[in-house]
Design a protein around this motif. Structure first.
Motif, PDB file in Angstrom:
ATOM      1  N   ILE A 184       0.921  -1.172   0.056  1.00  0.00           N
ATOM      2  CA  ILE A 184       0.075   0.057   0.000  1.00  0.00           C
ATOM      3  C   ILE A 184       0.641   1.350   0.169  1.00  0.00           C
ATOM      4  O   ILE A 184       0.574   2.171  -0.687  1.00  0.00           O
ATOM      5  CB  ILE A 184      -0.845  -0.121   1.053  1.00  0.00           C
ATOM      6  N   ARG A 185       1.971   1.117   0.853  1.00  0.00           N
ATOM      7  CA  ARG A 185       2.833   2.234   0.714  1.00  0.00           C
ATOM      8  C   ARG A 185       3.390   2.772  -0.502  1.00  0.00           C
ATOM      9  O   ARG A 185       3.642   3.618  -1.059  1.00  0.00           O
ATOM     10  CB  ARG A 185       4.035   2.351   1.693  1.00  0.00           C
ATOM     11  N   ARG A 186       3.802   1.344  -1.363  1.00  0.00           N
ATOM     12  CA  ARG A 186       4.231   1.715  -2.528  1.00  0.00           C
ATOM     13  C   ARG A 186       3.406   1.907  -3.677  1.00  0.00           C
ATOM     14  O   ARG A 186       3.763   2.879  -4.621  1.00  0.00           O
ATOM     15  CB  ARG A 186       5.139   0.121  -3.085  1.00  0.00           C
ATOM     16  N   SER A 208      -8.175  12.756  -3.146  1.00  0.00           N
ATOM     17  CA  SER A 208      -9.422  12.133  -3.852  1.00  0.00           C
ATOM     18  C   SER A 208      -8.894  11.196  -5.009  1.00  0.00           C
ATOM     19  O   SER A 208      -9.691  10.407  -5.107  1.00  0.00           O
ATOM     20  CB  SER A 208     -10.023  13.509  -4.573  1.00  0.00           C
ATOM     21  N   CYS A 209      -7.742  11.406  -5.521  1.00  0.00           N
ATOM     22  CA  CYS A 209      -7.355  10.652  -6.496  1.00  0.00           C
ATOM     23  C   CYS A 209      -7.035   9.060  -5.954  1.00  0.00           C
ATOM     24  O   CYS A 209      -7.488   8.179  -6.518  1.00  0.00           O
ATOM     25  CB  CYS A 209      -5.875  11.043  -7.309  1.00  0.00           C
ATOM     26  N   ALA A 210      -6.416   9.281  -4.455  1.00  0.00           N
ATOM     27  CA  ALA A 210      -6.013   7.949  -3.968  1.00  0.00           C
ATOM     28  C   ALA A 210      -7.325   6.902  -3.671  1.00  0.00           C
ATOM     29  O   ALA A 210      -7.344   6.144  -3.752  1.00  0.00           O
ATOM     30  CB  ALA A 210      -5.495   8.217  -2.618  1.00  0.00           C
ATOM     31  N   GLU A 211      -8.533   7.879  -3.340  1.00  0.00           N
ATOM     32  CA  GLU A 211      -9.680   7.251  -2.953  1.00  0.00           C
ATOM     33  C   GLU A 211     -10.276   6.561  -4.146  1.00  0.00           C
ATOM     34  O   GLU A 211     -10.950   5.498  -4.118  1.00  0.00           O
ATOM     35  CB  GLU A 211     -10.751   8.405  -2.254  1.00  0.00           C
ATOM     36  N   GLN A 212     -10.061   7.402  -5.337  1.00  0.00           N
ATOM     37  CA  GLN A 212     -10.738   6.671  -6.539  1.00  0.00           C
ATOM     38  C   GLN A 212     -10.110   5.304  -6.915  1.00  0.00           C
ATOM     39  O   GLN A 212     -10.584   4.429  -7.195  1.00  0.00           O
ATOM     40  CB  GLN A 212     -10.725   7.638  -7.810  1.00  0.00           C
ATOM     41  N   VAL A 213      -8.708   5.507  -6.835  1.00  0.00           N
ATOM     42  CA  VAL A 213      -7.770   4.063  -6.978  1.00  0.00           C
ATOM     43  C   VAL A 213      -8.212   3.243  -6.154  1.00  0.00           C
ATOM     44  O   VAL A 213      -8.449   1.852  -6.572  1.00  0.00           O
ATOM     45  CB  VAL A 213      -6.246   4.429  -7.039  1.00  0.00           C
ATOM     46  N   ALA A 214      -8.563   3.582  -4.832  1.00  0.00           N
ATOM     47  CA  ALA A 214      -8.725   2.398  -3.746  1.00  0.00           C
ATOM     48  C   ALA A 214     -10.121   1.697  -4.064  1.00  0.00           C
ATOM     49  O   ALA A 214     -10.021   0.668  -3.866  1.00  0.00           O
ATOM     50  CB  ALA A 214      -8.682   3.268  -2.616  1.00  0.00           C
ATOM     51  N   SER A 215     -11.054   2.716  -4.552  1.00  0.00           N
ATOM     52  CA  SER A 215     -12.200   1.995  -4.772  1.00  0.00           C
ATOM     53  C   SER A 215     -12.246   1.112  -6.109  1.00  0.00           C
ATOM     54  O   SER A 215     -13.019   0.306  -5.958  1.00  0.00           O
ATOM     55  CB  SER A 215     -13.358   3.184  -5.066  1.00  0.00           C
ATOM     56  N   ARG A 216     -11.479   1.599  -7.162  1.00  0.00           N
ATOM     57  CA  ARG A 216     -11.601   0.908  -8.478  1.00  0.00           C
ATOM     58  C   ARG A 216     -11.227  -0.482  -8.094  1.00  0.00           C
ATOM     59  O   ARG A 216     -11.253  -1.421  -8.558  1.00  0.00           O
ATOM     60  CB  ARG A 216     -10.584   1.654  -9.317  1.00  0.00           C
ATOM     61  N   ARG A 273     -10.930  -2.171  -5.391  1.00  0.00           N
ATOM     62  CA  ARG A 273     -11.519  -2.770  -4.492  1.00  0.00           C
ATOM     63  C   ARG A 273     -10.656  -3.069  -3.077  1.00  0.00           C
ATOM     64  O   ARG A 273     -10.643  -4.029  -2.717  1.00  0.00           O
ATOM     65  CB  ARG A 273     -12.003  -4.100  -4.743  1.00  0.00           C
ATOM     66  N   LEU A 274      -9.795  -2.219  -2.540  1.00  0.00           N
ATOM     67  CA  LEU A 274      -9.220  -2.240  -1.604  1.00  0.00           C
ATOM     68  C   LEU A 274      -9.814  -2.392  -0.393  1.00  0.00           C
ATOM     69  O   LEU A 274     -11.101  -1.810  -0.403  1.00  0.00           O
ATOM     70  CB  LEU A 274      -7.906  -1.097  -1.493  1.00  0.00           C
ATOM     71  N   SER A 275      -9.311  -2.831   0.822  1.00  0.00           N
ATOM     72  CA  SER A 275     -10.098  -3.062   2.402  1.00  0.00           C
ATOM     73  C   SER A 275     -10.443  -1.588   2.663  1.00  0.00           C
ATOM     74  O   SER A 275      -9.871  -0.637   2.198  1.00  0.00           O
ATOM     75  CB  SER A 275      -9.404  -3.732   3.072  1.00  0.00           C
ATOM     76  N   ASN A 276     -11.433  -1.440   3.427  1.00  0.00           N
ATOM     77  CA  ASN A 276     -11.599  -0.090   3.973  1.00  0.00           C
ATOM     78  C   ASN A 276     -10.527   0.138   5.020  1.00  0.00           C
ATOM     79  O   ASN A 276     -10.084   1.691   4.728  1.00  0.00           O
ATOM     80  CB  ASN A 276     -12.563  -0.255   5.211  1.00  0.00           C
ATOM     81  N   ALA A 277      -9.604  -0.398   5.662  1.00  0.00           N
ATOM     82  CA  ALA A 277      -8.358   0.047   6.073  1.00  0.00           C
ATOM     83  C   ALA A 277      -7.419   0.423   5.262  1.00  0.00           C
ATOM     84  O   ALA A 277      -6.491   1.371   5.413  1.00  0.00           O
ATOM     85  CB  ALA A 277      -7.815  -1.055   7.090  1.00  0.00           C
ATOM     86  N   GLN A 278      -7.215  -0.346   4.185  1.00  0.00           N
ATOM     87  CA  GLN A 278      -6.146   0.178   3.087  1.00  0.00           C
ATOM     88  C   GLN A 278      -6.422   1.244   2.247  1.00  0.00           C
ATOM     89  O   GLN A 278      -5.549   2.151   2.116  1.00  0.00           O
ATOM     90  CB  GLN A 278      -6.123  -1.078   2.084  1.00  0.00           C
ATOM     91  N   LYS A 279      -7.771   1.287   2.181  1.00  0.00           N
ATOM     92  CA  LYS A 279      -8.533   2.719   1.518  1.00  0.00           C
ATOM     93  C   LYS A 279      -7.922   4.077   2.524  1.00  0.00           C
ATOM     94  O   LYS A 279      -7.541   5.080   2.057  1.00  0.00           O
ATOM     95  CB  LYS A 279      -9.941   2.630   1.259  1.00  0.00           C
ATOM     96  N   LYS A 280      -8.249   3.745   3.946  1.00  0.00           N
ATOM     97  CA  LYS A 280      -8.019   4.842   4.728  1.00  0.00           C
ATOM     98  C   LYS A 280      -6.523   5.231   4.783  1.00  0.00           C
ATOM     99  O   LYS A 280      -6.089   6.437   4.591  1.00  0.00           O
ATOM    100  CB  LYS A 280      -8.374   4.598   6.085  1.00  0.00           C
ATOM    101  N   ARG A 281      -5.847   4.170   4.840  1.00  0.00           N
ATOM    102  CA  ARG A 281      -4.215   4.299   4.720  1.00  0.00           C
ATOM    103  C   ARG A 281      -3.636   5.144   3.566  1.00  0.00           C
ATOM    104  O   ARG A 281      -2.909   6.137   3.434  1.00  0.00           O
ATOM    105  CB  ARG A 281      -3.719   2.990   4.868  1.00  0.00           C
TER     106      ARG A 281
END
Length: 393
Positions: A262-264, A274-282, A284-292
């Motif tokens: 996730i760091r990488r 906002s960009c990171a959130e879009q990528v995380a949703s696309r 399908r990262l976990s909620n914890a991964q999305k937050k991080r």
């Protein structure tokens, strides 16, 4: 290459019972456990291929007192639950039809038929469970010795069967491959990269994380960018971000910090939550991964001014991520535990401040000064409180 018998998994005490139940000539160790054993790498998973139909596998293991779980029985896979760890037992298969996302399979009886439907030659190695003699139908042993990742048969055909094999190719090359890369494989991945758009987001996200978690995926990620593969699965990235990954890998190594996918992934994205959130949703990262990843993307150069203050506000993990992503030192965080403010609102009330907004204001001011002074002890914290209470008069 190493003898397979040197691998720790071959010494598991309950494997002989499993092999006896299936019949030594009716099953073979296959895939990653064989490949890794030959390379002297300890495998995490043990897989068996067998001529028996799934129903026969279940009956035989039940008679032997081995519990089974039908983890993928429609595809021929039964998991044998052993004290030393699970073993997946899969009936030999051959592809009947494929569409790039899923395959229709039929059960087979020939080892070579089963090997022919696998992706890479180094993953199509079978070992007899008693003699550990290796059966190699497509030159996998030579490829393993040469650290060459090569598709079985025609690379274009293998990818058209399962588009995810493009990402798997790059992951396996990052882990096992050497330069120069197989030209046919690279050409097929470049040509068929657009087919990745048809895959489930979960599969793409999982494969990308597996690649990024390897010791140094940066040369492979750079090649994926050059070939246009990365732009299909991660269009938000660009040349600058790819270079940042290489710097991050170096910084992690120098600081003695374990690789983290996730760091990488955050290093490949612009510092934009906002960009990171879009990528995380696309993906399908976990909620914890999305937050991080959103918190990692909120990094600014101001974060480097006071690493411990950053860790107090965001936690050690996020602070470490941001500093590494900003090419800053993490030495101030090494061996340091985030302290708790040694002051409660009730103590401010006891000092003569009426309960209400003023208490919260004093508490915030004291906390800010406490952070700026480097988290002093309880005595100094109360001195700061007394000064702030006096300022209210």
């Amino acid at each position: 290459m190493k003898p397979i018998t040197e691998a720790e998994w071959t010494k598991r005490p309950d494997l002989p019972t499993l092999i006896a139940a299936l019949g030594a000539d009716e099953c073979r160790y296959v895939g990653g456990c064989v490949r890794d054993a030959l390379m002297g790498i300890e495998a995490h998973d043990v897989d068996l291929a067998t001529r028996h139909a799934p129903s026969e596998v279940v009956l035989r293991l039940k008679d032997a007192g081995i519990r089974t779980v039908p983890t993928g029985i429609e595809h021929g896979t039964v998991t044998a639950v052993l004290d030393s760890g699970p073993v997946e037992v899969t009936t030999l298969r051959k592809d009947v039809a494929t569409d790039g996302r899923r395959a229709t399979v039929a059960f087979a009886t020939g080892w070579k038929d089963d090997a022919a439907r696998r992706d890479f030659t180094i993953n199509a190695l079978y070992a007899h469970p008693e003699t550990f003699e290796v059966s190699d139908y497509f030159g996998g042993l030579d490829d393993l010795a040469a650290r060459r990742v090569r598709f079985i048969g025609d690379a274009h055909e293998r990818i058209r069967e399962d588009h995810l094999r493009i990402l798997r190719y790059f992951r396996f090359h990052a882990r096992f491959g050497s330069e120069p890369a197989n030209e046919e494989a690279v050409a097929a991945c470049r040509e068929l990269a657009p087919t990745l758009k048809g895959l489930s987001r979960e599969r793409v996200g999982w494969e990308l994380q597996n690649l990024l978690a390897l010791p140094d995926p940066s040369p492979t990620i750079a090649r994926m960018a050059e070939l246009g593969v990365l732009a299909v699965v991660l269009p938000e990235t660009g040349g600058v971000q790819v270079n940042r990954l290489a710097r991050l890998v170096t910084a992690e190594r120098e600081a003695g910090i374990e690789p983290d996918a996730i760091r990488r992934l955050a290093s490949l994205l612009p510092p934009d939550p906002s960009c990171a959130e879009q990528v995380a949703s696309r993906l399908r990262l976990s909620n914890a991964q999305k937050k991080r990843i959103k918190l990692d993307a909120a990094r600014t150069e101001a974060d480097t001014a006071n690493p411990r203050a950053l860790a107090y506000r965001e936690g050690i993990e996020i602070a470490r991520d941001r500093l590494l992503l900003l090419d800053a030192s993490v030495s101030d965080l090494r061996g340091w535990d985030v302290p708790a403010l040694p002051l409660k609102g009730g103590e401010i009330v006891a000092a003569g401040v009426c309960a209400g907004p003023q208490v919260a204001k004093v508490l915030r001011t004291v906390e800010s000064r406490w952070i700026d002074e480097g988290f002093p002890d309880e005595v100094r914290t109360r001195e700061i409180m007394a000064e702030e209470v006096a300022n209210l008069a």
